[in-house]
Design an enzyme around this catalytic site. Structure first.
Site, PDB file in Angstrom:
ATOM      1  N   LEU A  74       0.638  -1.438  -0.129  1.00  0.00           N
ATOM      2  CA  LEU A  74      -0.274   0.066   0.225  1.00  0.00           C
ATOM      3  C   LEU A  74       0.899   1.386  -0.149  1.00  0.00           C
ATOM      4  O   LEU A  74       0.340   2.463   0.023  1.00  0.00           O
ATOM      5  CB  LEU A  74      -0.919   0.110   1.134  1.00  0.00           C
ATOM      6  CG  LEU A  74      -2.034  -1.168   0.928  1.00  0.00           C
ATOM      7  CD1 LEU A  74      -2.771  -1.092   2.734  1.00  0.00           C
ATOM      8  CD2 LEU A  74      -2.633  -1.675  -0.224  1.00  0.00           C
ATOM      9  N   SER A  75       1.993   1.149  -0.544  1.00  0.00           N
ATOM     10  CA  SER A  75       2.981   2.548  -0.458  1.00  0.00           C
ATOM     11  C   SER A  75       2.877   2.522  -1.758  1.00  0.00           C
ATOM     12  O   SER A  75       2.391   2.165  -2.782  1.00  0.00           O
ATOM     13  CB  SER A  75       4.504   2.091   0.039  1.00  0.00           C
ATOM     14  OG  SER A  75       5.176   1.878  -1.253  1.00  0.00           O
ATOM     15  N   HIS A  76       2.820   4.537  -1.891  1.00  0.00           N
ATOM     16  CA  HIS A  76       2.925   4.950  -3.294  1.00  0.00           C
ATOM     17  C   HIS A  76       4.515   5.541  -4.112  1.00  0.00           C
ATOM     18  O   HIS A  76       5.584   4.955  -3.068  1.00  0.00           O
ATOM     19  CB  HIS A  76       2.667   6.755  -2.801  1.00  0.00           C
ATOM     20  CG  HIS A  76       1.287   6.878  -1.845  1.00  0.00           C
ATOM     21  ND1 HIS A  76       1.108   6.504  -0.602  1.00  0.00           N
ATOM     22  CD2 HIS A  76      -0.018   7.123  -2.238  1.00  0.00           C
ATOM     23  CE1 HIS A  76      -1.006   6.639  -0.524  1.00  0.00           C
ATOM     24  NE2 HIS A  76      -1.153   6.905  -1.482  1.00  0.00           N
ATOM     25  N   MET A 112       8.588   4.606   4.785  1.00  0.00           N
ATOM     26  CA  MET A 112       9.237   3.276   4.253  1.00  0.00           C
ATOM     27  C   MET A 112      10.515   3.313   3.035  1.00  0.00           C
ATOM     28  O   MET A 112      11.018   2.095   3.030  1.00  0.00           O
ATOM     29  CB  MET A 112       7.866   3.175   3.671  1.00  0.00           C
ATOM     30  CG  MET A 112       6.564   2.680   4.709  1.00  0.00           C
ATOM     31  SD  MET A 112       6.583   1.855   5.927  1.00  0.00           S
ATOM     32  CE  MET A 112       7.339   0.387   5.033  1.00  0.00           C
ATOM     33  N   GLU A 113      10.225   4.189   2.614  1.00  0.00           N
ATOM     34  CA  GLU A 113      11.514   4.240   1.680  1.00  0.00           C
ATOM     35  C   GLU A 113      13.204   4.101   2.469  1.00  0.00           C
ATOM     36  O   GLU A 113      13.938   2.832   2.048  1.00  0.00           O
ATOM     37  CB  GLU A 113      11.423   5.225   0.732  1.00  0.00           C
ATOM     38  CG  GLU A 113      10.827   5.154   0.341  1.00  0.00           C
ATOM     39  CD  GLU A 113       8.618   5.436   0.171  1.00  0.00           C
ATOM     40  OE1 GLU A 113       8.449   5.063  -0.644  1.00  0.00           O
ATOM     41  OE2 GLU A 113       9.183   5.831   1.407  1.00  0.00           O
ATOM     42  N   ASP A 127      23.636 -11.583   3.909  1.00  0.00           N
ATOM     43  CA  ASP A 127      23.997 -12.524   2.596  1.00  0.00           C
ATOM     44  C   ASP A 127      25.608 -12.733   2.079  1.00  0.00           C
ATOM     45  O   ASP A 127      25.867 -13.600   1.719  1.00  0.00           O
ATOM     46  CB  ASP A 127      23.396 -11.424   1.143  1.00  0.00           C
ATOM     47  CG  ASP A 127      23.598 -12.545  -0.236  1.00  0.00           C
ATOM     48  OD1 ASP A 127      23.463 -14.075   0.330  1.00  0.00           O
ATOM     49  OD2 ASP A 127      24.087 -12.216  -0.701  1.00  0.00           O
TER      50      ASP A 127
END
Length: 160
Positions: A74-76, A112-113, A127
């Site tokens: 739901l992020s833009h 969020m980014e 990793d």
């Protein structure tokens, strides 16, 4: 508590930000990677067999921040103006902190980014080093700072 990602029927929706004012948005997030002292020293010397761990992690974090809307449902989709990844090495705690700062002139925040960039930078360290140290862990992914928009300034108080 009001969650605006749900409609009246309880269905998930992308929040309509079309009426919001565009402002400069900035956010910084961090993630901690805990490892053995030997591995931390090898990363600092750039002697890990897979190469420049922090250089690759920096690129991965930048790429991830730009792909956040593909990963978080739901992020833009945002036009990011700047993404930077920094690393703080703490030999006493056997820890590397990956920190991501994102800036954009947008209608919604870039938290969020920044969180995605920090998390993927940390995952990339894991990793590239998992063959050397199986005990590596990633902890404490968190927002450190945000500004811009209606809610204004937020600064997390971190213990020294």
């Amino acid at each position: 508590m009001n969650f605006n990602h749900f409609d009246e029927q309880g269905h998930a929706v992308m929040v309509d930000v079309s009426s919001k004012q565009e402002t400069m948005r900035t956010a910084t997030a961090a993630a901690d990677v805990i490892m053995s002292a030997e591995l931390l020293a090898a990363i600092a010397r750039k002697s890990v067999s897979k190469g420049d761990v922090l250089g690759v992690a920096r690129l991965a974090g930048i790429m991830a921040a730009k792909k956040t809307d593909d990963l978080i449902p739901l992020s833009h989709p945002l036009s990011l103006h700047s993404v930077s990844i920094e690393f703080d090495q703490d030999p006493a705690a056997c820890r590397i902190q990956a920190r991501c700062t994102v800036r954009a002139f947008e209608r919604t925040g870039v938290e969020m980014e920044a969180m995605t960039g920090a998390a993927v930078a940390a995952l990339t360290i894991y990793d590239m080093c998992k063959g050397t140290d199986k005990s590596i862990s990633i902890a404490n992914i968190r927002l450190l700072y945000k500004e811009g928009g209606k809610s204004g300034l937020y600064r997390r108080e971190e213990a020294a």
